[in-house]
Enzyme design. Structure first.
Site, short mmCIF file in Angstrom:
data_model
loop_
_atom_site.label_atom_id
_atom_site.label_comp_id
_atom_site.label_asym_id
_atom_site.label_seq_id
_atom_site.Cartn_x
_atom_site.Cartn_y
_atom_site.Cartn_z
N ARG A 25 24.20 95.90 80.09
CA ARG A 25 24.25 97.20 79.41
C ARG A 25 25.55 97.35 78.63
NH1 ARG A 25 23.07 102.42 82.96
NH2 ARG A 25 25.20 102.05 83.63
N LYS B 230 26.54 103.70 76.23
CA LYS B 230 27.40 104.39 77.19
C LYS B 230 28.79 104.43 76.55
CE LYS B 230 27.73 104.38 82.16
NZ LYS B 230 27.54 105.80 82.38
N GLU C 25 17.35 113.91 81.27
CA GLU C 25 18.08 113.42 82.45
C GLU C 25 19.06 114.51 82.87
OE1 GLU C 25 20.71 110.14 81.51
OE2 GLU C 25 21.23 110.98 79.56
N1 PXG Z 1 22.69 109.21 82.79
C1 PXG Z 1 23.94 109.30 82.33
C2 PXG Z 1 24.23 110.12 81.14
C3 PXG Z 1 24.96 108.59 82.96
O1 PXG Z 1 26.20 108.64 82.49
C4 PXG Z 1 23.34 107.78 84.58
C5 PXG Z 1 22.38 108.49 83.88
C6 PXG Z 1 22.94 106.93 85.73
O2 PXG Z 1 23.04 105.55 85.38
P1 PXG Z 1 23.41 104.43 86.45
O3 PXG Z 1 23.38 103.18 85.67
O4 PXG Z 1 24.78 104.76 86.97
O5 PXG Z 1 22.38 104.49 87.50
C7 PXG Z 1 24.66 107.81 84.10
C8 PXG Z 1 25.75 107.06 84.80
C9 PXG Z 1 30.82 109.77 86.86
C10 PXG Z 1 29.91 108.64 86.67
O6 PXG Z 1 31.99 109.52 87.05
C11 PXG Z 1 28.77 108.78 85.91
C12 PXG Z 1 27.92 107.71 85.75
C13 PXG Z 1 28.18 106.52 86.34
C14 PXG Z 1 29.33 106.39 87.09
C15 PXG Z 1 30.21 107.46 87.26
O7 PXG Z 1 30.34 110.92 86.82
N2 PXG Z 1 26.85 107.91 84.98
#
Ligand code: PXG
Length: 289
Positions: free
Chosen positions: A50, A149, A182
């Site tokens: 990713r 991201k 989401e």
């Molecule tokens: N949607 C968004 C917008 C994200 O930023 C997810 C879904 C979930 O994706 P993953 O790959 O983690 O299952 C994310 C991921 C934080 C933090 O500090 C946020 C994420 C990942 C790690 C830390 O809030 N977001």
């Protein structure tokens, strides 16, 4: 804490990035949030895929190979003598001049922060989260793909502020058409009549790594999984609901916009997903030591 910046390990007080870095000036860069458990990096390949895809989409050349990145990640965790924690991996456009043009940035910078994570309070998992719908719509894919991201998380932060001001644990984000995309930092799932559903990626949510793991667990459990366009109705009328994300893992949701979901308590199927997920985090991944 020792922080990796472009090949050096620096103490926190010296780990600094130039004010001319376009990551700061424009949010021009990409990142990943990765967890490691029990001395192993969880879902490393998915995160690296990713990261490279995000970089490619914004014409950013990551100044090292995948193997070198893996080595840098592992070394950073080792340097901090951690077995469980969270890694924030950033690739910024690098130092340039005061102008949008990324060509003024000669070289991207890589930053790796490995920390022992401040976990969500256990009561959130026991009691479940209250979620509200945010007025801020998820950015449209035609403006900027939500799959990138990027270091510009303002869209999500604006929504997060709404959730915080409403006293909610997370905020639900809809797309321009009003379909569920989401949450601000998590994907959303609901269970109803033995079927698991989550919005399709085309609705504008991130293709979460934890989301993918949940698909695998569902297959193991023999629970069918569907990705229809969803509205809030599908969440209001669900039997169970949970969020998935690297930070939150799998976390139950008990209400949306103060409407109680199902029994108003974390559901039994959700509990099974949480238990299996925790097993996987403890028993799989890329060894660090
Ligand atoms: N949607 C968004 C917008 C994200 O930023 C997810 C879904 C979930 O994706 P993953 O790959 O983690 O299952 C994310 C991921 C934080 C933090 O500090 C946020 C994420 C990942 C790690 C830390 O809030 N977001």
């Amino acid at each position: 804490m020792k922080i990796y910046i472009d090949g050096s390990f620096l103490p926190e007080s010296e780990a600094k990035i130039s004010v001319f870095d376009h990551g700061l000036l424009y949010g021009d860069g990409v990142f990943e949030g990765i967890r490691f458990y029990n001395g192993r990096i969880f879902q490393l390949e998915g995160h690296l895929d990713r990261l490279w895809d995000s970089a490619r989409a914004i014409c950013l050349t990551i100044p090292m190979s995948r193997e070198e990145m893996t080595e840098a990640l592992i070394t950073t965790i080792r340097q901090n003598e951690l077995r469980d924690g969270y890694v924030r991996l950033l690739v910024t456009r690098g130092v340039g001049n005061l102008g949008l043009n990324p060509e003024s940035c000669k070289r991207a910078s890589v930053v790796i922060i490995a920390a022992s994570i401040a976990l969500y309070p256990e009561e959130h998992y026991q009691r479940g989260l209250e979620v509200i719908t945010c007025g801020t719509r998820r950015v449209s894919p035609g403006a900027l793909s939500p799959q990138v991201k990027s270091l510009n998380y303002l869209n999500n932060i604006m929504a997060k502020i709404e959730a915080i001001q409403a006293g909610a644990g997370e905020g639900l984000m809809l797309n321009e058409q009003g379909f569920v995309a989401e949450c601000t930092g998590d994907n959303i799932f609901v269970l109803k009549r033995g079927v698991l559903t989550t919005p399709p990626i085309s609705a504008g949510g991130l293709r979460g790594i934890t989301r993918e793991v949940v698909f695998e667990i569902a297959e193991e459990f023999g629970i069918p999984c569907q990705e229809p366009q969803m509205t809030r109705y599908d969440i209001y009328t669900a039997e169970e609901c949970f969020l998935t994300g690297t930070a939150a893992e799998i976390i139950p949701v008990i209400s949306l916009d103060r409407r109680i979901i199902g029994s108003g308590k974390p559901g039994p199927v959700t509990a099974r997903f949480i238990a299996r997920f925790r097993e996987l985090t403890q028993s799989s991944g890329t060894p660090i030591y």
